[in-house]
Design a protein around this motif. Structure first.
Motif, PDB file in Angstrom:
ATOM      1  N   ARG A 189      15.926 -24.836 -29.159  1.00 57.86           N
ATOM      2  CA  ARG A 189      16.324 -24.201 -30.415  1.00 57.86           C
ATOM      3  C   ARG A 189      15.119 -24.020 -31.335  1.00 57.86           C
ATOM      4  O   ARG A 189      14.979 -22.971 -31.976  1.00 57.86           O
ATOM      5  N   VAL A 190      14.261 -25.062 -31.386  1.00 65.99           N
ATOM      6  CA  VAL A 190      13.066 -24.969 -32.231  1.00 65.99           C
ATOM      7  C   VAL A 190      12.163 -23.845 -31.740  1.00 65.99           C
ATOM      8  O   VAL A 190      11.627 -23.068 -32.549  1.00 65.99           O
ATOM      9  N   GLU A 191      11.991 -23.757 -30.413  1.00 66.50           N
ATOM     10  CA  GLU A 191      11.150 -22.699 -29.852  1.00 66.50           C
ATOM     11  C   GLU A 191      11.736 -21.325 -30.156  1.00 66.50           C
ATOM     12  O   GLU A 191      11.009 -20.386 -30.518  1.00 66.50           O
ATOM     13  N   GLN A 192      13.064 -21.209 -30.016  1.00 66.77           N
ATOM     14  CA  GLN A 192      13.703 -19.933 -30.319  1.00 66.77           C
ATOM     15  C   GLN A 192      13.548 -19.582 -31.790  1.00 66.77           C
ATOM     16  O   GLN A 192      13.239 -18.435 -32.146  1.00 66.77           O
ATOM     17  N   ARG A 193      13.745 -20.579 -32.649  1.00 73.43           N
ATOM     18  CA  ARG A 193      13.616 -20.340 -34.083  1.00 73.43           C
ATOM     19  C   ARG A 193      12.161 -20.027 -34.452  1.00 73.43           C
ATOM     20  O   ARG A 193      11.908 -19.139 -35.274  1.00 73.43           O
ATOM     21  N   THR A 194      11.245 -20.734 -33.807  1.00 74.37           N
ATOM     22  CA  THR A 194       9.830 -20.479 -34.067  1.00 74.37           C
ATOM     23  C   THR A 194       9.448 -19.066 -33.667  1.00 74.37           C
ATOM     24  O   THR A 194       8.718 -18.379 -34.384  1.00 74.37           O
ATOM     25  N   GLU A 195       9.952 -18.646 -32.522  1.00 73.38           N
ATOM     26  CA  GLU A 195       9.657 -17.292 -32.060  1.00 73.38           C
ATOM     27  C   GLU A 195      10.266 -16.254 -33.012  1.00 73.38           C
ATOM     28  O   GLU A 195       9.661 -15.213 -33.287  1.00 73.38           O
ATOM     29  N   GLN A 196      11.471 -16.552 -33.518  1.00 79.85           N
ATOM     30  CA  GLN A 196      12.090 -15.650 -34.491  1.00 79.85           C
ATOM     31  C   GLN A 196      11.225 -15.538 -35.747  1.00 79.85           C
ATOM     32  O   GLN A 196      11.020 -14.448 -36.286  1.00 79.85           O
ATOM     33  N   LEU A 197      10.702 -16.713 -36.198  1.00 79.69           N
ATOM     34  CA  LEU A 197       9.851 -16.712 -37.387  1.00 79.69           C
ATOM     35  C   LEU A 197       8.538 -15.981 -37.115  1.00 79.69           C
ATOM     36  O   LEU A 197       8.034 -15.260 -37.990  1.00 79.69           O
ATOM     37  N   ARG A 198       7.992 -16.174 -35.897  1.00 76.64           N
ATOM     38  CA  ARG A 198       6.771 -15.445 -35.542  1.00 76.64           C
ATOM     39  C   ARG A 198       7.017 -13.937 -35.595  1.00 76.64           C
ATOM     40  O   ARG A 198       6.190 -13.176 -36.103  1.00 76.64           O
ATOM     41  N   GLN A 199       8.150 -13.531 -35.039  1.00 79.45           N
ATOM     42  CA  GLN A 199       8.467 -12.103 -35.023  1.00 79.45           C
ATOM     43  C   GLN A 199       8.652 -11.574 -36.441  1.00 79.45           C
ATOM     44  O   GLN A 199       8.155 -10.491 -36.785  1.00 79.45           O
ATOM     45  N   LEU A 200       9.348 -12.381 -37.270  1.00 78.38           N
ATOM     46  CA  LEU A 200       9.540 -11.967 -38.660  1.00 78.38           C
ATOM     47  C   LEU A 200       8.201 -11.871 -39.385  1.00 78.38           C
ATOM     48  O   LEU A 200       7.979 -10.949 -40.186  1.00 78.38           O
ATOM     49  N   ASN A 201       7.310 -12.837 -39.113  1.00 81.58           N
ATOM     50  CA  ASN A 201       5.989 -12.805 -39.731  1.00 81.58           C
ATOM     51  C   ASN A 201       5.195 -11.574 -39.291  1.00 81.58           C
ATOM     52  O   ASN A 201       4.519 -10.923 -40.105  1.00 81.58           O
ATOM     53  N   ARG A 202       5.292 -11.281 -37.971  1.00 83.11           N
ATOM     54  CA  ARG A 202       4.591 -10.087 -37.475  1.00 83.11           C
ATOM     55  C   ARG A 202       5.140  -8.818 -38.133  1.00 83.11           C
ATOM     56  O   ARG A 202       4.369  -7.928 -38.526  1.00 83.11           O
ATOM     57  N   GLU A 203       6.474  -8.757 -38.254  1.00 81.96           N
ATOM     58  CA  GLU A 203       7.081  -7.585 -38.886  1.00 81.96           C
ATOM     59  C   GLU A 203       6.696  -7.500 -40.360  1.00 81.96           C
ATOM     60  O   GLU A 203       6.422  -6.408 -40.882  1.00 81.96           O
ATOM     61  N   LEU A 204       6.674  -8.683 -41.029  1.00 81.25           N
ATOM     62  CA  LEU A 204       6.309  -8.698 -42.443  1.00 81.25           C
ATOM     63  C   LEU A 204       4.851  -8.293 -42.637  1.00 81.25           C
ATOM     64  O   LEU A 204       4.522  -7.518 -43.548  1.00 81.25           O
ATOM     65  N   GLU A 205       3.979  -8.809 -41.762  1.00 78.30           N
ATOM     66  CA  GLU A 205       2.562  -8.445 -41.853  1.00 78.30           C
ATOM     67  C   GLU A 205       2.388  -6.946 -41.589  1.00 78.30           C
ATOM     68  O   GLU A 205       1.617  -6.262 -42.282  1.00 78.30           O
ATOM     69  N   SER A 206       3.097  -6.447 -40.583  1.00 80.32           N
ATOM     70  CA  SER A 206       3.002  -5.017 -40.266  1.00 80.32           C
ATOM     71  C   SER A 206       3.512  -4.184 -41.428  1.00 80.32           C
ATOM     72  O   SER A 206       2.910  -3.163 -41.803  1.00 80.32           O
ATOM     73  N   PHE A 207       4.614  -4.634 -42.027  1.00 83.25           N
ATOM     74  CA  PHE A 207       5.181  -3.912 -43.167  1.00 83.25           C
ATOM     75  C   PHE A 207       4.214  -3.930 -44.347  1.00 83.25           C
ATOM     76  O   PHE A 207       3.974  -2.900 -44.997  1.00 83.25           O
ATOM     77  N   SER A 208       3.643  -5.120 -44.616  1.00 75.62           N
ATOM     78  CA  SER A 208       2.697  -5.242 -45.732  1.00 75.62           C
ATOM     79  C   SER A 208       1.499  -4.338 -45.503  1.00 75.62           C
ATOM     80  O   SER A 208       1.023  -3.666 -46.434  1.00 75.62           O
ATOM     81  N   TYR A 209       1.002  -4.350 -44.284  1.00 74.29           N
ATOM     82  CA  TYR A 209      -0.156  -3.524 -43.961  1.00 74.29           C
ATOM     83  C   TYR A 209       0.187  -2.046 -44.141  1.00 74.29           C
ATOM     84  O   TYR A 209      -0.598  -1.273 -44.731  1.00 74.29           O
TER      85      TYR A 209
END
Length: 454
Positions: free
Chosen positions: A216-236
């Motif tokens: 569950r932690v790995e799945q949640r971590t991956e979700q957060l990584r994906q959200l961070n990537r999307e947020l960084e891409s959006f910010s950029y």
């Protein structure tokens, strides 16, 4: 004689017949009954085990008696301790707290308590019939370990407890812990057997729960990584897309200021100047946002980098842009760390640049770049004697766009220290600051793989 030899029964406390009288009466050798005691003149009672024999004259008549006394005090004490030990063992054997067996070293079980038999599904009839043998109860994978245990037991007399398994009568496997000790003067040993079924079941449940939590932690971590990537891409993307309209606003404001200045009154010119100033400020913030995004998107290529060399280069550039002849720059030795070289320059530019900026109003400005030791690792610091800050705001210091001074006091975007923290954290290191308001500030950074040279 009764006054001298006052003999009583230890069990009944009644006076026992004098062996002398019996020898004189019957003319035979006699021994005292078991558990008799002699009461001495001083009142002390001593357990005895004695005998009496007749002394005959030439004609064969009894002329006297030979009486031999043997003090049994030590023997009685040993007997008491032995009985107590046997009673304690018997209570343990019959308690059912744990399985106990008496066995030999070749696989036979000579005796077993009910707890052992019940644990493995056997009966006393099975035991008496010889159907309960520890060698046959042992799964093949444990036979080598059992051979070592038998060797240890035969050599030392004691077997340290170890985990293994026994077959149940129905063929299922029971996890146990087993220990043993040889019976002195015998080829048998006493073994205790403790059932580990519940513990193993609990361990399996905990293991399964941990695996589930890790998943569950790995799945949640991956979700957060994906959200961070999307947020960084959006910010950029947002920051990049804002540049074009912002350039248009700044360009038209410049046209108004240059070509239509005579069309505006003083208040109108102030408005045009405010538009140009805010457009410039917005451009700086967009650049800062893009810089923050690039820090997380850049691939790392850590190598040995001398931060002292970078500090001097950055100071030279700052001196050309903003001469500070009164400023004293001190750069120490041993400033080599393991870091991506491009990001290392970003770190040094921000730290030295901040020190350069916040010592602006100091009469004798001083910046020191040095190192210290913490548990054998190099800790690099940048220290200045500038305005400093209140330590109650230290947590706010490394947050993006958070500033402790207004832009009118000291220009900037509030992104530099956030960039530093992200860079150092990406390298697995840590960064922190110490200061007192009006007393200057010191920024520390430590990176893994950076240790003192020997």
């Amino acid at each position: 004689l009764p006054e001298v030899f006052h003999i009583i029964s230890e069990d009944t406390r009644q006076i026992a017949e004098s062996p002398v009288e019996r020898v004189l009466r019957e003319g035979v050798v006699v021994g005292l009954a078991n558990h008799t005691a002699l009461l001495a003149k001083d009142g002390v009672e001593r357990p005895i085990a004695d005998s009496a024999a007749p002394i005959r004259d030439a004609s064969g008549k009894v002329a006297g008696v030979v009486l031999v006394f043997h003090d049994m005090t030590v023997e009685r004490a040993v007997e008491r301790k032995l009985r107590q030990s046997e009673q304690r063992f018997r209570r343990l054997f019959e308690s059912g707290v744990l399985g106990i067996i008496v066995a030999d070293l070749v696989g036979n079980i000579r005796d077993a308590n009910d707890a052992f038999l019940s644990l493995f599904g056997y009966t006393n009839d099975d035991l008496r019939a010889g159907h309960v043998r520890w060698s046959e109860m042992t799964p093949p994978k444990w036979q080598a370990r059992d051979a070592e245990a038998v060797k240890e037991l035969g050599a030392t007399g004691v077997l340290r407890s170890y985990e293994k398994e026994y077959f149940h009568k129905d063929g299922t496997v029971v996890p146990i812990v087993l220990g043993a000790a040889m019976i002195e003067g015998s080829d048998e040993c006493i073994c205790y057997v403790l059932d580990l079924t519940e513990r193993k079941r609990a361990e399996s449940a905990v293991l399964a729960l941990n695996m589930e939590l890790e998943l569950r932690v790995e799945q949640r971590t991956e979700q957060l990584r994906q959200l961070n990537r999307e947020l960084e891409s959006f910010s950029y993307s947002v920051a990049h897309d804002l540049r074009a309209p912002l350039r248009g606003i700044a360009g038209f404001a410049e046209v108004l200021a240059d070509d239509y200045a005579d069309k505006f009154d003083a208040e109108g010119l102030d408005c045009v100047a405010e538009i140009r100033s805010n457009a410039s400020r917005m451009a700086q913030l967009i650049d800062a946002l893009l810089s923050l995004s690039r820090v997380n998107r850049t691939d790392l290529h850590p190598v040995n980098v001398d931060l002292g060399v970078l500090a001097r280069e950055v100071a030279d550039e700052l001196e050309r842009l903003n001469p500070r002849p009164a400023l004293e720059l001190v750069v120490g030795d041993d400033l080599e760390v393991v870091i991506d070289p491009l990001l290392a320059r970003t770190v040094v530019e921000n730290l030295v640049g901040n020190a350069w900026k916040f010592t602006r109003d100091v009469a004798a400005p001083r910046i020191e770049v040095g190192s210290t030791r913490e548990d054998g690792a190099i800790v690099v610091f940048v220290r200045d004697n500038g305005v400093g800050f209140d330590m109650k705001y230290v947590e706010k210091l490394f947050s993006p766009f958070q500033r402790l001074h207004t832009s009118t006091e000291f220009p900037g975007t509030g992104i530099g220290l956030a960039n530093i923290q992200r860079i150092i954290k990406r390298h697995g290191g840590k960064v922190w600051a110490e200061s007192a308001d009006g007393m200057g500030a010191t920024f520390f950074l430590q990176l893994p793989g950076t240790t003192e040279k020997t």
